[in-house]
Motif scaffolding. Sequence first.
Motif, short mmCIF file in Angstrom:
data_model
loop_
_atom_site.label_atom_id
_atom_site.label_comp_id
_atom_site.label_asym_id
_atom_site.label_seq_id
_atom_site.Cartn_x
_atom_site.Cartn_y
_atom_site.Cartn_z
N GLY A 45 77.84 -14.44 63.44
CA GLY A 45 78.70 -13.46 64.12
C GLY A 45 77.88 -12.25 64.53
O GLY A 45 76.77 -12.39 65.06
N ASP A 46 78.40 -11.05 64.26
CA ASP A 46 77.73 -9.83 64.71
C ASP A 46 77.01 -9.07 63.61
O ASP A 46 76.69 -7.89 63.79
CB ASP A 46 78.76 -8.89 65.36
CG ASP A 46 79.18 -9.36 66.74
OD1 ASP A 46 78.62 -10.36 67.24
OD2 ASP A 46 80.07 -8.71 67.33
N ILE A 47 76.75 -9.70 62.45
CA ILE A 47 76.06 -8.93 61.40
C ILE A 47 74.61 -8.63 61.78
O ILE A 47 73.98 -7.75 61.19
CB ILE A 47 76.15 -9.58 60.00
CG1 ILE A 47 75.35 -10.87 59.91
CG2 ILE A 47 77.61 -9.81 59.58
CD1 ILE A 47 75.11 -11.33 58.48
N SER A 58 84.89 -15.39 63.53
CA SER A 58 83.96 -14.73 62.59
C SER A 58 84.44 -13.36 62.13
O SER A 58 84.20 -12.97 61.00
CB SER A 58 82.58 -14.60 63.24
OG SER A 58 82.64 -13.77 64.38
N HIS A 59 85.11 -12.60 63.02
CA HIS A 59 85.62 -11.28 62.65
C HIS A 59 86.63 -10.84 63.71
O HIS A 59 86.89 -11.58 64.66
CB HIS A 59 84.50 -10.26 62.45
CG HIS A 59 83.67 -9.95 63.68
ND1 HIS A 59 82.88 -10.90 64.31
CD2 HIS A 59 83.49 -8.81 64.39
CE1 HIS A 59 82.27 -10.34 65.34
NE2 HIS A 59 82.62 -9.08 65.42
N TYR A 60 87.21 -9.66 63.56
CA TYR A 60 88.38 -9.32 64.39
C TYR A 60 88.05 -8.64 65.72
O TYR A 60 88.97 -8.28 66.46
CB TYR A 60 89.40 -8.49 63.59
CG TYR A 60 88.88 -7.18 63.02
CD1 TYR A 60 88.71 -6.06 63.81
CD2 TYR A 60 88.58 -7.09 61.67
CE1 TYR A 60 88.24 -4.88 63.29
CE2 TYR A 60 88.12 -5.90 61.12
CZ TYR A 60 87.94 -4.79 61.93
OH TYR A 60 87.48 -3.64 61.40
N HIS A 61 86.79 -8.44 66.06
CA HIS A 61 86.48 -7.88 67.39
C HIS A 61 86.85 -8.91 68.47
O HIS A 61 86.47 -10.07 68.40
CB HIS A 61 85.01 -7.49 67.48
CG HIS A 61 84.67 -6.32 66.61
ND1 HIS A 61 83.41 -6.06 66.14
CD2 HIS A 61 85.47 -5.32 66.10
CE1 HIS A 61 83.43 -4.95 65.41
NE2 HIS A 61 84.66 -4.50 65.36
N GLY A 62 87.57 -8.41 69.50
CA GLY A 62 88.23 -9.31 70.44
C GLY A 62 87.32 -10.19 71.28
O GLY A 62 87.75 -11.25 71.74
N ASP A 63 86.06 -9.79 71.45
CA ASP A 63 85.15 -10.65 72.23
C ASP A 63 84.87 -11.97 71.49
O ASP A 63 84.30 -12.88 72.07
CB ASP A 63 83.83 -9.92 72.58
CG ASP A 63 83.17 -9.25 71.40
OD1 ASP A 63 83.89 -8.76 70.50
OD2 ASP A 63 81.93 -9.21 71.36
N HIS A 64 85.29 -12.06 70.24
CA HIS A 64 85.05 -13.28 69.45
C HIS A 64 86.27 -14.17 69.31
O HIS A 64 86.14 -15.30 68.84
CB HIS A 64 84.51 -12.90 68.06
CG HIS A 64 83.17 -12.24 68.15
ND1 HIS A 64 81.98 -12.90 67.95
CD2 HIS A 64 82.84 -10.97 68.48
CE1 HIS A 64 80.97 -12.08 68.14
NE2 HIS A 64 81.46 -10.89 68.48
N TRP A 65 87.46 -13.69 69.66
CA TRP A 65 88.65 -14.52 69.39
C TRP A 65 89.71 -14.49 70.48
O TRP A 65 90.66 -15.26 70.41
CB TRP A 65 89.28 -14.11 68.04
CG TRP A 65 89.74 -12.69 68.04
CD1 TRP A 65 89.06 -11.62 67.55
CD2 TRP A 65 90.95 -12.17 68.60
NE1 TRP A 65 89.76 -10.46 67.79
CE2 TRP A 65 90.93 -10.79 68.43
CE3 TRP A 65 92.04 -12.76 69.24
CZ2 TRP A 65 91.95 -9.96 68.87
CZ3 TRP A 65 93.07 -11.92 69.69
CH2 TRP A 65 93.00 -10.55 69.49
N ALA A 86 79.72 -5.60 56.34
CA ALA A 86 78.44 -5.46 57.05
C ALA A 86 78.74 -4.84 58.42
O ALA A 86 78.65 -3.63 58.60
CB ALA A 86 77.74 -6.79 57.18
N HIS A 87 79.15 -5.67 59.37
CA HIS A 87 79.51 -5.21 60.72
C HIS A 87 80.99 -4.80 60.74
O HIS A 87 81.39 -3.88 61.46
CB HIS A 87 79.22 -6.37 61.68
CG HIS A 87 79.69 -6.20 63.07
ND1 HIS A 87 79.13 -5.31 63.95
CD2 HIS A 87 80.68 -6.84 63.76
CE1 HIS A 87 79.76 -5.42 65.13
NE2 HIS A 87 80.71 -6.32 65.03
N THR A 88 81.81 -5.50 59.96
CA THR A 88 83.21 -5.14 59.70
C THR A 88 83.44 -5.43 58.21
O THR A 88 82.57 -5.98 57.55
CB THR A 88 84.20 -6.00 60.53
OG1 THR A 88 84.17 -7.36 60.04
CG2 THR A 88 83.87 -6.00 62.02
ZN LIG Z 1 81.71 -7.44 66.61
#
Ligand SMILES: [Zn+2]
Length: 255
Positions: free
Chosen positions: A141-143, A36-43, A122-124
């Motif tokens: 994701g984190d929006i 969903s986005h580049y924050h590491g807890d997601h990928w 939004a969040h990123t």
């Molecule tokens: Zn995030």
Amino acid sequence: KGVVVLDTGASLQIGQMAIRMIRKVTDKPVIAVFNSHYHGDHWLGNHAFVEAYGKDLPIHALAHTREQIAGHEGNLWRSLMERWTNQATLGTKVFAPNQTVQHGQVFDYGDVQIKLHHYGRAHTPSDLCLEIVQDKLTYIGDIAMENRIANMDDGSYLGTFKYYEAIKAAAGDQLWVPGHGQGSKTLLDTYGTFMKGIYEPCEKAVKEGVGLDGAKGLVLKDPRVASRAKTMDGFDSNIGKYTSLAYLEAEKEAF
Ligand SMILES: [Zn+2]
């Protein structure tokens, strides 16, 4: 056709655990991953899926997310996660997305279609939301978060409000499922109300020449914020910082 994974978790180990859980539910292989986005807890969990299903497994992301993970943010998040977990994630390697996707694309997985949404920062700068068409369920994701104050370091308050309006107009009534916490049909409205409780007092403070300290007082007193303060995870440690970010954004807008 198989299993499609939306975000893979924060490490090799968490990805491996997710695969063990998937195998309890179905024998079908994982055939695609979306980040969903580049924050590491997601990928960071991509590593486990590549290990289990091969390097040709499609890992999809928006172009900017893909660039960030392949570049500086990828290694930064890998080492941050090692530090935050006291090295429990040691051994996790960066496996960046290998497929670029765009807003509006629809992926067909037999009797399930997944439609992609993206409406700016939004969040990123590059938050991908995934609508599971047949289920009227959208992973966001984190929006927005259920009961946790979201990291806004790379985000935008005004962009978040715009994003919510755009995706609600495009997808209609949905069960909105966040990357952290439980989903609900009202999530964008409840989290949006909280976020406006941070941003709007800052906007007012900037217009009236009130400084940042004054703005912080106004935010804490705002009923939209005060009503969430006691129960929201991370509230005390983050509200000051995210009020500063809201104030900076309001100043930039007013300039
Ligand atoms: Zn995030």
